[in-house]
Design an enzyme around this catalytic site. Structure first.
Site, PDB file in Angstrom:
ATOM      1  CE1 TYR A   1      -4.352 -10.862   2.334  1.00 40.93           C
ATOM      2  CE2 TYR A   1      -2.103 -11.524   1.856  1.00 40.93           C
ATOM      3  CZ  TYR A   1      -3.364 -11.828   2.323  1.00 40.93           C
ATOM      4  OH  TYR A   1      -3.630 -13.087   2.779  1.00 40.93           O
TER       5      TYR A   1
ATOM      6  CD  GLU B   1      -6.300 -12.418   4.723  1.00 41.36           C
ATOM      7  OE1 GLU B   1      -6.007 -13.433   4.087  1.00 41.36           O
ATOM      8  OE2 GLU B   1      -7.441 -11.921   4.735  1.00 41.36           O
TER       9      GLU B   1
END
Ligand code: GDP
Ligand code: MN
Length: 375
Positions: free
Chosen positions: A100, A188
């Site tokens: 992530y 992201e």
């Protein structure tokens, strides 16, 4: 303003962040891009919300028939109320590890926050709750900018080899440039995939541009896509409406009061299905307002919470009474009313046959959840 995954990935390419080979389609296309023929693919629903994987919005396909069927299924699938008009078809990745990587704004400190975790993927929200230490954070002052050494040492802590660490840091820098140059509130990559043969590829992409900066990017404007069909219907008649996923319909005057109503309901263990803002100015739309609330099939009861001020309770009550007389109300209604015109308002509603009338909205909220349990 959120961008679609395929739009965000196009930006990634311009900043040299590797993405899977793929194309976006509005209709099923037997050809589906020559570059993908005979390769396993994934079909990805293009909706402006996360959690697609868990909602069935990501489908692997190995044959032409699976592509065709998957395409059809995804176009009819609703994810958090939103329906895709486009499907992204990409080469399937051989995923060895999911990372992530993300940036957002830390408003309280006016800083950018960089986040990274070696355990990316669909359970990142769960991870943030249960093991927040598994997500490493670094706040960055925009005047200092991206510090490569600092970020590299941070990534090093996750136990990647040196080559991978440097590659992740390069991607983190590119994403930082996107975040600042496009004036984002979120950028992201989840997951940033390490493939079986050791390549790094951004399998998903999320970019949201600050509303204040959206006018600089007319190519992305598509306001209607961020609203559900009911939200769009309400907006057309100037009613503020937000769809949620519980079973209590909420209406009231003023966004702040509606927020408080949601808190009251949640406090007593109930779940709001939506909230709709009416005011003295729009009281004559009470019938349409009730219709919109009831158009959500999950609504089992309506809680109306009003505080009379410029928009008077007696005026709102008049609108509600007309709506009730028209016979559209087919669920229980609980009303709390105080402030300007509330005495007359409560009288009007009593005469219209409403039994659950309160001055105090906490009493009313408690009652809503009680009634709900008996339905
Ligand atoms: P999201 O659920 O909306 O965040 O959608 P993502 O694009 O992140 O996909 C969700 C999950 O599907 C990923 O975390 C992967 O585990 C899986 N996935 C996505 N693309 C591929 C792929 O090409 N190959 C494989 N094996 N899994 C994939
Ligand atoms: Mn994702």
């Amino acid at each position: 303003m959120k961008l679609y995954e395929f739009e965000a990935k196009k930006i990634f390419t311009e900043y040299s962040i590797p993405i899977p080979t793929g194309s976006v389609y509005e209709q099923y296309n037997a050809d589906r891009g020559r570059h993908l023929t005979n390769k396993p693919v994934v079909l990805k629903s293009q909706v402006l919300t996360g959690g697609r994987g868990k909602a069935g919005g990501i489908k692997p396909a190995f044959t032409e028939e699976e592509v065709r069927n998957g395409f059809k299924q995804l176009l009819s699938l609703r994810i958090k109320g939103l329906q895709a008009r486009q499907i992204l078809i990409e080469e399937q990745l051989d995923i060895k590890r999911e990372i992530y990587l993300g940036y957002s704004i830390l408003r309280s400190k006016a800083k950018i926050v960089f986040m990274i975790s070696g355990e990316g993927g669909m359970d990142i929200e769960e991870l943030a709750r249960t093991r927040p230490e598994a997500i490493i954070k670094l706040s960055i002052d925009i005047l200092d900018g991206f510090n490569k050494n600092h970020v590299e040492s941070l990534i090093g802590k996750l136990g990647f080899d040196e080559k991978t660490t440097l590659e992740i840091a390069d991607i983190a820098r590119a994403l930082y440039r996107i975040f600042t140059e496009y004036e984002c509130d979120v950028a992201e990559i989840n997951p940033l995939v390490i493939t079986g043969d050791g390549k790094l590829i951004a399998a998903d992409a999320r970019i949201s541009i600050y509303d204040e900066a959206v006018h600089k990017h007319p190519e992305y404007q598509k306001e209607e896509d961020t609203y559900t069909p009911l939200e769009t219907r309400a907006r057309k008649i100037n009613l503020g409406y937000v769809e949620l996923d519980g079973d209590i319909g909420v209406t009231g005057n003023g966004a702040g009061l509606n927020m408080a109503t949601l808190d009251i309901i949640t406090y007593f263990g109930g779940k709001p299905a939506n909230f709709l803002e009416v005011s003295g100015r729009t009281y004559h739309k009470a019938k349409e307002a009730i219709e919109i609330i009831l158009a959500n099939p999950n609504v089992k009861i309506i809680f109306g919470n009003f505080f009379g001020c410029i928009s008077r309770c007696d005026v709102i009550a008049k609108g509600l009474a007309e709506a009730i007389k028209s016979g559209i109300l087919n669920v229980p209604l609980v009303i709390a009313m105080r402030g300007t015109g509330s005495v007359e308002g409560l009288e009007t509603l009593k005469n219209a046959g409403v039994k659950e009338l309160y001055e105090d909205d906490i009493d009313a909220g408690k009652r809503v959840v009680e009634i709900l349990k008996t339905l």
